[in-house]
Design a protein around this motif. Structure first.
Motif, PDB file in Angstrom:
ATOM      1  N   UNK A  90      15.207  42.191   4.534  1.00 54.34           N
ATOM      2  CA  UNK A  90      15.564  40.910   3.934  1.00 54.34           C
ATOM      3  C   UNK A  90      15.336  39.781   4.924  1.00 54.34           C
ATOM      4  N   UNK A  91      15.664  39.999   6.196  1.00 53.61           N
ATOM      5  CA  UNK A  91      15.454  38.979   7.225  1.00 53.61           C
ATOM      6  C   UNK A  91      13.971  38.627   7.345  1.00 53.61           C
ATOM      7  N   UNK A  92      13.111  39.623   7.226  1.00 53.16           N
ATOM      8  CA  UNK A  92      11.675  39.364   7.272  1.00 53.16           C
ATOM      9  C   UNK A  92      11.236  38.500   6.097  1.00 53.16           C
ATOM     10  N   UNK A  93      11.748  38.812   4.915  1.00 55.62           N
ATOM     11  CA  UNK A  93      11.338  38.088   3.713  1.00 55.62           C
ATOM     12  C   UNK A  93      11.882  36.670   3.674  1.00 55.62           C
ATOM     13  N   UNK A  94      13.016  36.441   4.337  1.00 53.55           N
ATOM     14  CA  UNK A  94      13.630  35.109   4.327  1.00 53.55           C
ATOM     15  C   UNK A  94      12.822  34.076   5.105  1.00 53.55           C
ATOM     16  N   UNK A  95      11.822  34.524   5.838  1.00 59.05           N
ATOM     17  CA  UNK A  95      10.993  33.596   6.607  1.00 59.05           C
ATOM     18  C   UNK A  95      10.108  32.748   5.700  1.00 59.05           C
TER      19      UNK A  95
END
Length: 337
Positions: A154-159
């Motif tokens: 999720x942290x990757x996609x939030x970029x």
């Protein structure tokens, strides 16, 4: 000369004072965690890895994931002997350490070598004590590591977040997914988003229905299958739909739940609300396309409704585990107003 002595004394006092201060948490640098998605570092001696203890570890971490067309392990495992577990190799997000000659225990450590990171340490005086702890704590071990991977994805996609405001306006919820997902269909309270991948595509759909639309009883899973099949027939038509077959008959092709593969249903929690999680295989009628799906029916008692969010993938000839992890991470980011 006097000025020089005073200055020297002041400098010495300053250095001593600084040296006496304890380092705060902010002064201690913790490296960023690294590693491929769903990859666990297992730190244990080679002889243990090749024996019964290693078998116990593999039976838990490499167990096939339910709901995929082909067997894929829950995690990919990299075994590392303790003697070489140092430096860069300690920075993996998920680490399982096996320690012998100590009291039987299982500990979960946060950010021991990197951040964010979970290190599970299992110890025992005998091999059997260690094996028993591994087997008894199977669910806990998998959940700890899986939650780390969901958060990392999720942290990757939030970029690169989406900016699609209609979801909040029409469904009264927010959900995080990257802008690479495009709108495939929007109708009243129904949304369908699609993302192209190297081989195939991934899909995300969401809608709501009245609270009496799903009842908890012995037929709950059948209700959910009937519901998703009706949505599939309405919105997800196959590539051959409307064409004529060899006999000149019009082909009807749409998404349904594959009947030969029993769906998996369990109670869970999403956004602090009770939810029903269903996993299974989808297929297209009169076609050869199919793949895994994960469906969450979230009980929104405040608004007297169910919120349905489902992800499914079509990725022939390649592993689908990480695609489904991404969809699960997206779904579990939902916040219902």
């Amino acid at each position: 000369m006097i000025r020089y002595v005073i200055l020297s004394a002041f400098t010495l006092f300053f250095l001593v004072s600084c040296g006496n201060k304890k380092k705060s948490d902010k002064d201690i640098y913790i490296a960023d965690a690294t590693g491929a998605i769903n990859n666990v570092s297992v730190v244990m001696e080679n002889d243990l890895w090749d024996g019964s203890v290693g078998e116990a570890v593999r039976s838990v971490l490499a167990k096939p994931i339910y709901g995929l067309p082909q067997d894929e392990p829950t995690f990919t495992i990299s075994q590392i002997p303790p003697a070489v577990f140092s430096g860069f190799v300690t920075k993996n997000r998920t680490v399982l350490k096996i320690e012998t000659g100590k009291e039987a225990d299982l500990k979960v450590l946060d950010d021991a070598y990197a951040k964010p990171q979970k290190v599970i340490v299992i110890s025992g005086k005998t091999k059997q004590e260690i094996i028993d702890l591994i087997i008894e704590n199977e669910v806990k071990i998998v959940d700890v590591f899986r939650n780390v991977e969901l958060a990392a994805r999720l942290a990757q996609m939030e970029k690169s977040p989406h900016s699609y405001t209609q979801i909040k306006e029409k469904l009264g919820l927010t959900i995080q997914f990257p802008s690479i997902y495009s709108v495939a269909k929007e109708s009243d309270n129904f949304f369908w988003f699609r993302k192209s991948i190297t081989i195939g595509h991934m899909h995300l759909m969401m809608y709501d229905l009245p609270h009496d639309g799903i009842k908890r009883n012995d037929s709950t899973v059948l209700q959910i299958i009937k519901l998703r099949d009706s949505i599939g027939e309405k919105y997800f038509r196959g590539r051959l739909d409307g064409n004529l077959d060899a006999n000149g008959q019009t082909i009807s092709s749409f998404m349904v739940t594959e009947s030969a593969y029993a769906p998996y249903l369990k109670e869970t929690i999403v956004d602090n609300k009770p939810a029903l999680e269903t996993k299974g295989i989808w297929e297209l009628t009169n076609d050869f396309m199919g793949g895994p799906f994960i469906d969450y029916a979230i009980e929104d008692k405040t608004n007297n409704r169910w919120v349905i969010i489902e992800g499914f993938a079509f990725a022939p000839s390649v592993e689908k585990r990480n695609y489904m992890l991404e969809l699960e991470a997206i779904i579990k980011s939902v916040k219902i107003e």
